[in-house]
Design a protein around this motif. Structure first.
Motif: not given
Length: 303
Positions: A23, A31, A97, A99, A148, A234
């Motif tokens: 992430v 996050g 991810v 983000n 995202v 998410l």
């Protein structure tokens, strides 16, 4: 039940159990909330971003093994180093991810070119660099990449030109990447988030024009949600390898009506921006929130 049977059952009930999930932008806000939720669901999070002390504090609070690594996602070499550490400490990522994001606001005509470029660099180019760095791992794990995005991907707003352009670009990038890697067993999703109660949004609300423009949105569109609500949606998207996730759910309707949104925005802002500008000069915000300040401190010198 045999050990194999137990593992199969655990995989069905906790699909992220023991899996490494990267992430970016994990020091605070969405996050940080997301890595907490992923860890609660059994994942082994790798936290990337600025603010090493904050990353370490979040990682230390998690119930599963985790790694905190300070890196600028617009620095390709730094990302490669981060990926090597993640592989060594936690194993190859199953999911990534993207983000990390920054924002600035104000009239485009007088905007700071460096701040404007930085928003695009982080939100779009940095997301693409993140994907490029970790795609070899995702090919190996038949994994999942989640971009995202934002309501700004669907409906561009005035005074946020860099943010809207970068988020629309990130959405298009994810669509393109999805079609490119599907045959390799990698799924790509897009997370569309509305206003989330983060330092970025709270900082924006200090500026009257930003606060007033949001106040003139329809009531559902100006509602602020918590980072924990965003994190739950998410994390479920990562578990289910979703192609798209919307928070709140009605944003799916905005997706269907997106061709009608620019004229509606123009109709409202043509009147309201003129009124606000007559009351006081429209000010630039600079990079917003504590995350924006951290990015400004850590960004590499620009020519």
């Amino acid at each position: 039940m045999t050990r194999t049977g137990s593992a199969l059952r655990a995989g069905r009930t906790a699909p992220l159990h023991g899996r490494t999930v990267v992430v970016t932008g994990a020091a605070r806000g969405v996050g940080a909330a997301l890595v907490r939720e992923l860890s609660r669901r059994g994942a082994r999070p790798a936290l990337l971003g600025h603010e090493g002390a904050e990353l370490e504090a979040v990682a230390a609070s998690l119930p599963t093994p985790a790694l905190a690594h300070e890196a600028d996602i617009t620095d390709d070499a730094a990302l490669e180093r981060a990926a090597a550490v993640v592989r060594e400490r936690l194993g190859p990522p199953y999911a990534v991810v993207a983000n990390a994001g920054v924002a600035e606001g104000g009239p485009f005509a007088g905007s700071d070119p460096a701040d404007w470029r930085r928003v695009v660099d982080v939100n779009l180019t940095g997301s693409a660099a993140t994907a490029r760095t970790f795609l070899p791992d995702l090919f190996g794990t038949k994994g999942y990449y989640l971009q995202v995005a934002s309501l700004a991907s669907l409906a561009a707003a005035p005074m946020m030109s860099a943010y809207c352009a970068s988020k629309a670009g990130a959405e298009s990038f994810a669509h393109s990447l999805r079609a490119e890697v599907a045959h390799r067993g990698v799924d790509v999703g897009i997370g569309y988030l509305n206003w989330i109660d983060t330092a970025m949004i709270r900082d924006a609300d200090r500026y009257p024009v930003m606060r007033e423009l949001r106040a003139h949105l329809p009531r559902p569109a100006r509602r602020t949600l918590t980072p924990e609500q965003a994190a739950a949606r998410l994390a479920t998207a990562v578990e289910q390898r979703s192609a798209a996730v919307y928070l709140p759910r009605w944003l799916r309707l905005a997706q269907a009506a997106r061709a009608a949104l620019p004229p509606a925005v123009l109709w409202v802002t043509r009147r309201e921006l003129g009124r606000l500008e007559a009351e006081a000069p429209l000010r630039h915000t600079g990079l917003l929130g504590e995350g924006g300040a951290a990015d400004r401190r850590a960004a590499r010198p620009r020519p």
